[in-house]
Design a protein around this motif. Structure first.
Motif, PDB file in Angstrom:
ATOM      1  N   LEU A 159       0.860  -1.184   0.000  1.00 45.73           N
ATOM      2  CA  LEU A 159       0.000   0.000   0.000  1.00 45.73           C
ATOM      3  C   LEU A 159       0.896   1.234   0.000  1.00 45.73           C
ATOM      4  CD1 LEU A 159      -3.106   0.567   0.111  1.00 45.73           C
ATOM      5  CD2 LEU A 159      -2.764   1.119   2.521  1.00 45.73           C
ATOM      6  N   PHE A 160       0.808   2.012  -1.062  1.00 45.92           N
ATOM      7  CA  PHE A 160       1.577   3.251  -1.205  1.00 45.92           C
ATOM      8  C   PHE A 160       0.676   4.403  -0.790  1.00 45.92           C
ATOM      9  CE2 PHE A 160       5.248   2.014  -3.970  1.00 45.92           C
ATOM     10  CZ  PHE A 160       4.885   0.697  -4.199  1.00 45.92           C
ATOM     11  N   VAL A 161       1.181   5.259   0.080  1.00 38.62           N
ATOM     12  CA  VAL A 161       0.374   6.405   0.512  1.00 38.62           C
ATOM     13  C   VAL A 161       1.244   7.661   0.562  1.00 38.62           C
ATOM     14  CG1 VAL A 161      -1.286   7.246   2.230  1.00 38.62           C
ATOM     15  CG2 VAL A 161      -0.866   4.794   2.049  1.00 38.62           C
ATOM     16  N   HIS A 162       0.800   8.709  -0.075  1.00 39.60           N
ATOM     17  CA  HIS A 162       1.491  10.003   0.067  1.00 39.60           C
ATOM     18  C   HIS A 162       0.468  11.126   0.082  1.00 39.60           C
ATOM     19  CE1 HIS A 162       1.262   9.787  -4.447  1.00 39.60           C
ATOM     20  NE2 HIS A 162       1.025  11.087  -4.321  1.00 39.60           N
ATOM     21  N   ASP A 163       0.931  12.307   0.466  1.00 35.52           N
ATOM     22  CA  ASP A 163       0.023  13.454   0.441  1.00 35.52           C
ATOM     23  C   ASP A 163       0.766  14.699   0.005  1.00 35.52           C
ATOM     24  OD1 ASP A 163       1.414  14.314   2.664  1.00 35.52           O
ATOM     25  OD2 ASP A 163      -0.155  13.794   4.102  1.00 35.52           O
ATOM     26  N   SER A 164       0.090  15.820   0.043  1.00 36.40           N
ATOM     27  CA  SER A 164       0.680  17.039  -0.527  1.00 36.40           C
ATOM     28  C   SER A 164       1.861  17.558   0.299  1.00 36.40           C
ATOM     29  CB  SER A 164      -0.388  18.123  -0.665  1.00 36.40           C
ATOM     30  OG  SER A 164      -0.958  18.332   0.606  1.00 36.40           O
ATOM     31  N   SER A 165       1.989  17.072   1.538  1.00 35.70           N
ATOM     32  CA  SER A 165       3.168  17.483   2.323  1.00 35.70           C
ATOM     33  C   SER A 165       4.408  16.702   1.885  1.00 35.70           C
ATOM     34  CB  SER A 165       2.906  17.246   3.815  1.00 35.70           C
ATOM     35  OG  SER A 165       2.944  15.854   4.087  1.00 35.70           O
ATOM     36  N   GLU A 166       4.234  15.845   0.922  1.00 39.02           N
ATOM     37  CA  GLU A 166       5.297  15.006   0.359  1.00 39.02           C
ATOM     38  C   GLU A 166       5.748  13.911   1.327  1.00 39.02           C
ATOM     39  OE1 GLU A 166       8.393  17.407  -1.390  1.00 39.02           O
ATOM     40  OE2 GLU A 166       7.114  17.915  -3.096  1.00 39.02           O
ATOM     41  N   GLN A 167       4.912  13.645   2.290  1.00 36.76           N
ATOM     42  CA  GLN A 167       5.137  12.464   3.104  1.00 36.76           C
ATOM     43  C   GLN A 167       4.743  11.265   2.232  1.00 36.76           C
ATOM     44  OE1 GLN A 167       3.773  10.624   7.409  1.00 36.76           O
ATOM     45  NE2 GLN A 167       2.452  12.103   6.449  1.00 36.76           N
ATOM     46  N   ALA A 168       5.614  10.262   2.156  1.00 38.11           N
ATOM     47  CA  ALA A 168       5.323   9.111   1.288  1.00 38.11           C
ATOM     48  C   ALA A 168       5.805   7.831   1.954  1.00 38.11           C
ATOM     49  CB  ALA A 168       6.011   9.290  -0.059  1.00 38.11           C
ATOM     50  N   LYS A 169       4.913   6.865   2.079  1.00 35.49           N
ATOM     51  CA  LYS A 169       5.282   5.621   2.757  1.00 35.49           C
ATOM     52  C   LYS A 169       4.686   4.412   2.051  1.00 35.49           C
ATOM     53  CE  LYS A 169       6.345   6.270   7.590  1.00 35.49           C
ATOM     54  NZ  LYS A 169       5.874   6.019   8.939  1.00 35.49           N
ATOM     55  N   VAL A 170       5.252   3.266   2.308  1.00 37.81           N
ATOM     56  CA  VAL A 170       4.748   2.012   1.741  1.00 37.81           C
ATOM     57  C   VAL A 170       4.639   0.989   2.864  1.00 37.81           C
ATOM     58  CG1 VAL A 170       5.117   0.202   0.016  1.00 37.81           C
ATOM     59  CG2 VAL A 170       6.069   2.480  -0.368  1.00 37.81           C
ATOM     60  N   TRP A 171       3.540   0.230   2.868  1.00 41.13           N
ATOM     61  CA  TRP A 171       3.384  -0.846   3.844  1.00 41.13           C
ATOM     62  C   TRP A 171       2.939  -2.129   3.148  1.00 41.13           C
ATOM     63  CZ3 TRP A 171       1.633   4.105   5.059  1.00 41.13           C
ATOM     64  CH2 TRP A 171       2.089   4.669   6.249  1.00 41.13           C
ATOM     65  N   MET A 172       3.228  -3.234   3.805  1.00 42.48           N
ATOM     66  CA  MET A 172       2.680  -4.520   3.357  1.00 42.48           C
ATOM     67  C   MET A 172       1.309  -4.683   3.993  1.00 42.48           C
ATOM     68  SD  MET A 172       5.987  -6.892   4.169  1.00 42.48           S
ATOM     69  CE  MET A 172       5.417  -8.416   3.417  1.00 42.48           C
ATOM     70  N   ILE A 173       0.337  -5.091   3.186  1.00 38.04           N
ATOM     71  CA  ILE A 173      -0.992  -5.386   3.756  1.00 38.04           C
ATOM     72  C   ILE A 173      -1.525  -6.701   3.172  1.00 38.04           C
ATOM     73  CG2 ILE A 173      -1.656  -2.979   4.187  1.00 38.04           C
ATOM     74  CD1 ILE A 173      -3.447  -3.266   1.604  1.00 38.04           C
ATOM     75  N   ASP A 174      -2.606  -7.147   3.737  1.00 40.62           N
ATOM     76  CA  ASP A 174      -3.375  -8.313   3.283  1.00 40.62           C
ATOM     77  C   ASP A 174      -2.593  -9.634   3.388  1.00 40.62           C
ATOM     78  OD1 ASP A 174      -5.269  -9.982   2.366  1.00 40.62           O
ATOM     79  OD2 ASP A 174      -5.472  -9.097   0.369  1.00 40.62           O
ATOM     80  N   PHE A 175      -2.765 -10.262   4.523  1.00 37.23           N
ATOM     81  CA  PHE A 175      -2.072 -11.521   4.750  1.00 37.23           C
ATOM     82  C   PHE A 175      -3.052 -12.699   4.824  1.00 37.23           C
ATOM     83  CE2 PHE A 175       0.192  -7.919   6.574  1.00 37.23           C
ATOM     84  CZ  PHE A 175       1.313  -7.938   5.751  1.00 37.23           C
ATOM     85  N   GLY A 176      -4.169 -12.520   4.156  1.00 37.68           N
ATOM     86  CA  GLY A 176      -5.195 -13.577   4.158  1.00 37.68           C
ATOM     87  C   GLY A 176      -4.732 -14.855   3.489  1.00 37.68           C
TER      88      GLY A 176
END
Ligand SMILES: Nc1ncnc2c1ncn2[C@@H]1O[C@H](COP(=O)(O)OP(=O)(O)OP(=O)(O)O)[C@@H](O)[C@H]1O
Ligand SMILES: O=P(O)(O)O[C@@H]1[C@H](O)[C@H](O)[C@@H](OP(=O)(O)O)[C@H](OP(=O)(O)O)[C@H]1O
Length: 516
Positions: A456-473
């Motif tokens: 899951l890639f998430v960023h916003d206008s403050s230029e904070q940008a992160k990636v996480w692993m999700i969904d371990f079903g």
């Protein structure tokens, strides 16, 4: 790119990426051996994979009797066509017997244990990138969830369907993808007091706003409230009042939790993974886990909402790996093949010529066949990841990436996602490399087959940008003696998933984009 099937023999060697499938029939072992040797010495003769599914090979064995919607009293195991004993798949969500979880479009077939489900074998040039070295995130001494025992045994995955399909009425709970026919039905319908409904997107798609107040309240309003949370202690009661978006996955799986937390339908093996991951070096790259919560008679895994620290975030879901179904799903499909009318419909919505004649006649297909088709249509088979959905800062949402397969298409989608912002690209690149370093050290990762999991890639206008692993079903612990490197080509039995190979490719693409 066409998917090919080796057909009785070998040919010249090939260095390039290719996909090889073969029949699971009496010549299974020799086929497998051939393929192994093929990778080293020679290239198999190829036939389009479609021929795996023609009537003369297998489909004639199937008698399609479409099961109509069943009454609520039917046990789930029957819905799925499994006996109560053969239960490799823990269903997601509700406790056993939930009337919610029904199989509508699953068609029973005659039992044919030797039914030839083809095996997909990915041959790839899997030379990994040289890994940049980063300081590993510190291994936590304590975790937020402490007392849930971890099983040493391989966990059963939470696939709703295994090979039998979703255990929910597809009229009500849909996969949130464009070809699945998104409608205004919200996965949060059951809890309208807690959540807003869905919003119509400019492209006709919908996404879910997990905001209590947003029925009829424009997003600016919640934004204001959220800002108040930042600035004033008096607005604590406005907690939870920001939109939460489910970009992909099964509709109906999520609810809001406490502020900054979300609830995902309970799945025991996913719970074990979340607990294990929160104790592992991967902890900074997965949602925090906060135990099981019961709401309206259903159990949920409560986890960190990864969007909560962002303001009007842009979000992207990338499904990782070269394979999107578990090996045990193939085994199941051979033991109890089940035809899926819904998957046939999803297939012809994208490409009316994709089904074989037999599949057209039956108006249904097997799940592994559908999943393999999806993998080869997208970049899953050729790059080890695929984009599932993107939500941009302006609120527009796109889940129409089924045919995004070539590198250039992926780059265009990524460029659009970050709106050409290189700072954000750079931050994502750093984070992806940190993740790779952690994955290469992780005890959890080497001891699990990780299928169907996303970044899951998430960023916003403050230029904070992160990636996480999700969904371990569909993340499954391996037998104690087995370990994966997540880069080797998959051959049925080795359980390799191509996760790291996909991450290498993703990192290469981001690197190229940063250098552009
Ligand atoms: N911890 C989280 N924080 C924020 N958003 C999340 C989180 N987990 C999931 N999501 C959102 O929900 C979507 C679906 O999540 P997930 O893949 O776990 O669901 P699923 O129904 O199990 O999917 P699938 O059908 O692929 O198995 C993601 O694309 C993302 O938008
Ligand atoms: O994205 P699409 O084209 O809609 O296809 C779905 C997607 O491949 C999901 O990953 C899969 O769920 P699992 O990963 O849980 O198997 C689902 O199977 P299902 O319909 O059997 O749930 C498919 O329908």
């Amino acid at each position: 790119m066409t998917q090919y099937v080796p057909f009785k023999g070998r040919t010249a060697a090939s260095d390039c990426l290719g996909i090889v499938a073969h029949r699971d029939d009496s010549s299974e072992t020799s086929w497998s051996e051939n393929v192994h040797q093929t990778r080293q010495n020679s290239q198999p003769l190829h036939l389009p994979i479609k021929q795996q599914w023609t009537g003369d090979t297998c489909a004639t064995e199937l008698k399609l009797t479409v099961t109509p919607p069943t009454p609520d009293t039917t046990p789930d195991s029957e819905q799925k066509g499994f006996s109560t004993n053969d239960q490799p798949f823990h269903k997601k969500g509700a406790p056993l017997g939930s009337s919610l979880q029904k199989e509508m479009y699953c068609a029973e077939t005659s039992d044919s244990p030797n039914y030839p489900i083809p095996r997909l074998i990915i041959t790839q040039d899997c030379s990994p990138n040289s890994c940049l070295s980063f300081t590993s995130p510190p291994l936590p001494e304590t975790t937020s969830v402490l007392d849930i025992p971890l099983s040493r045994e391989a966990e059963s995955p939470c696939s709703d369907s295994g090979c039998g399909g979703s255990p929910v009425p597809s009229l009500f709970l849909r996969k949130l993808s464009s070809s699945s026919g998104l409608s205004s039905a919200s996965s949060f319908e059951e809890s309208e007091d807690d959540f807003g409904g869905s919003d119509m997107e400019p492209n006709g798609l919908h996404y879910l706003l997990c905001s209590p107040e947003d029925q009829g309240v424009p997003s600016k309003s919640w934004k204001k409230l959220k800002n108040m949370v930042h600035w004033s202690p008096f607005v604590v009661s406005f907690k939870k009042q920001y939109p939460w978006i489910q970009l992909a996955g099964h509709a109906g799986n999520f609810k809001a939790g406490e502020y900054g937390k979300i609830l995902k339908k309970f799945c025991e093996s996913e719970q074990q993974c979340l607990v294990g991951l929160n104790r592992d070096i991967l902890r900074p790259f997965v949602p925090g886990y906060y135990g099981v919560v019961e709401k309206e008679g259903e159990n949920y895994n409560q986890m960190e909402d990864l969007l909560s620290e962002f303001d009007s975030p842009s979000i992207m879901d990338c499904k990782m790996g070269v394979r999107t179904y578990l090996e045990e799903e193939l085994v199941k499909a051979r033991e109890k093949p089940k035809l899926r009318k819904d998957m046939y419909e999803k297939m012809i919505a994208v490409d009316p010529n994709a089904p074989t004649e037999e599949e057209h006649r039956q108006k249904a297909i097997l799940k592994p066949r559908y999943m393999q088709w999806r993998e080869t249509l997208s970049s899953t088979a050729t790059m080890g990841f695929r984009i599932e959905g993107i939500k941009r800062a302006d609120g527009s949402c796109d889940t129409n990436f089924k045919k995004t397969r070539h590198k250039e298409q992926v780059i265009n989608a990524l460029r659009d996602f970050v709106d050409g912002n290189k700072n954000i690209l750079r931050k994502y690149l750093v984070r992806l490399k940190e993740l790779r370093t952690a994955l290469e050290k992780s005890e959890f990762f080497k001891s699990h087959e990780v299928v169907g999991s996303s970044l899951l890639f998430v960023h916003d206008s403050s230029e904070q940008a992160k990636v996480w692993m999700i969904d371990f079903g569909k993340t499954v612990r391996l037998p104690c003696t087995q370990m994966l490197n997540h880069r080797s080509p998959w051959v049925e039995g080795n359980r390799e998933d191509g996760y790291l190979w996909g991450l290498d490719n993703l990192i290469n693409i981001f690197t190229e984009m940063v250098q552009e």
